[in-house]
Design an enzyme around this catalytic site. Structure first.
Site, PDB file in Angstrom:
ATOM      1  N   HIS A  93      40.691  62.176  58.790  1.00  0.00           N
ATOM      2  CA  HIS A  93      40.880  60.996  59.652  1.00  0.00           C
ATOM      3  C   HIS A  93      39.560  60.252  59.847  1.00  0.00           C
ATOM      4  CE1 HIS A  93      43.010  58.992  63.159  1.00  0.00           C
ATOM      5  NE2 HIS A  93      41.746  58.661  63.387  1.00  0.00           N
ATOM      6  N   GLU A  94      38.513  60.986  60.189  1.00  0.00           N
ATOM      7  CA  GLU A  94      37.227  60.333  60.464  1.00  0.00           C
ATOM      8  C   GLU A  94      36.558  59.839  59.186  1.00  0.00           C
ATOM      9  OE1 GLU A  94      36.908  59.548  63.372  1.00  0.00           O
ATOM     10  OE2 GLU A  94      38.254  60.985  64.336  1.00  0.00           O
ATOM     11  N   HIS A 154      37.722  56.380  58.478  1.00  0.00           N
ATOM     12  CA  HIS A 154      36.937  55.404  59.246  1.00  0.00           C
ATOM     13  C   HIS A 154      35.579  55.173  58.575  1.00  0.00           C
ATOM     14  CE1 HIS A 154      39.874  55.220  62.323  1.00  0.00           C
ATOM     15  NE2 HIS A 154      39.564  56.341  62.954  1.00  0.00           N
TER      16      HIS A 154
END
Length: 233
Positions: free
Chosen positions: A112-113, A116
């Site tokens: 998920h990160e 980003h």
């Protein structure tokens, strides 16, 4: 007072070790006898074995943003409501060592990160001033990281048939915005709705929505073989 307000508005209050006014000193004992050592071990395993993470790390390297474990990841104690975060100011991923206890959870948070971080690298996201940029990256992270996979939704007792994946992505994107920005739920939902279609259909660098490890492995294999494919055209 102004710095405190800024911390709250941008979500830094969820990550107390990011507090520049009161930094936590890391000792040898922290590394050996707390969650930090376990967190670092799970991070290393995720980077070496997760097809999601391996694809994203390769894509970032090819985009000129090579990721170094010791520089770009930090295991820290966080607020109990979050598992991780991307600190755009330092280009660093925060992993909440007090809230991540299983490898599968670590793999998902790292993925998920990293999405980003990938967006930060390729798209020059204005995280602090443009809510649409933030919403778009949150939609992509929820969509592509496995956050909304059938198994994860089943474990949360969230069931649905028609467009359940899209509903999950919308909901998680809204909650992520609410966690780090002082806006109303209605405002967050409106922002997500405005950019949803284009951002939901942006599958870079996977080329598809990876609904599980099998899909992610196929996507990783295709990504690593892309140069061979184009050379034969």
């Amino acid at each position: 007072m102004g710095q405190t307000k800024q911390d709250e508005e941008y979500g830094y209050d969820l990550f107390p070790e990011r507090n520049a006014r009161n930094p936590k000193q890391i000792t040898i004992r922290d590394g050996l006898f707390t969650f930090r050592n376990k967190c670092q071990g799970m991070l290393r395993f995720a980077m070496e074995t997760s097809p999601y993470a391996k694809l994203l790390l390769s894509a970032m390297k090819n985009s000129g943003c090579k990721v170094f474990k010791d520089r770009h990841f930090s295991c820290e104690d966080c607020d109990g409501t979050v598992s991780g975060g991307f600190d755009a100011a330092s280009s660093q991923i925060v992993l909440c060592q007090n809230n991540i206890h299983q490898q599968a959870h670590m793999n998902r948070v790292v993925t998920h990160e990293l999405i980003h971080a990938f967006d930060h690298c390729r798209a020059h996201v204005d995280w602090f001033n443009n809510f649409r940029h933030l919403a778009c990256s949150e939609i992509r992270a929820a969509n592509l990281s496995g956050d909304c996979s059938f198994s994860n939704e089943f474990s949360r007792f969230n069931f649905g048939l028609k467009e359940h994946h899209q509903q999950c992505v919308r909901g998680r994107a809204v909650r992520s915005i609410l966690a780090v920005r002082k806006v109303s739920r209605e405002e967050a939902q409106k922002i997500v709705d405005e950019v949803f279609d284009s951002c939901f259909n942006d599958h870079a660098p996977f080329g598809r929505i990876p609904h599980g490890n099998k899909d992610a492995k196929f996507a990783y294999r295709e990504y690593m073989n892309r140069d061979r494919y184009y050379a034969n055209l």
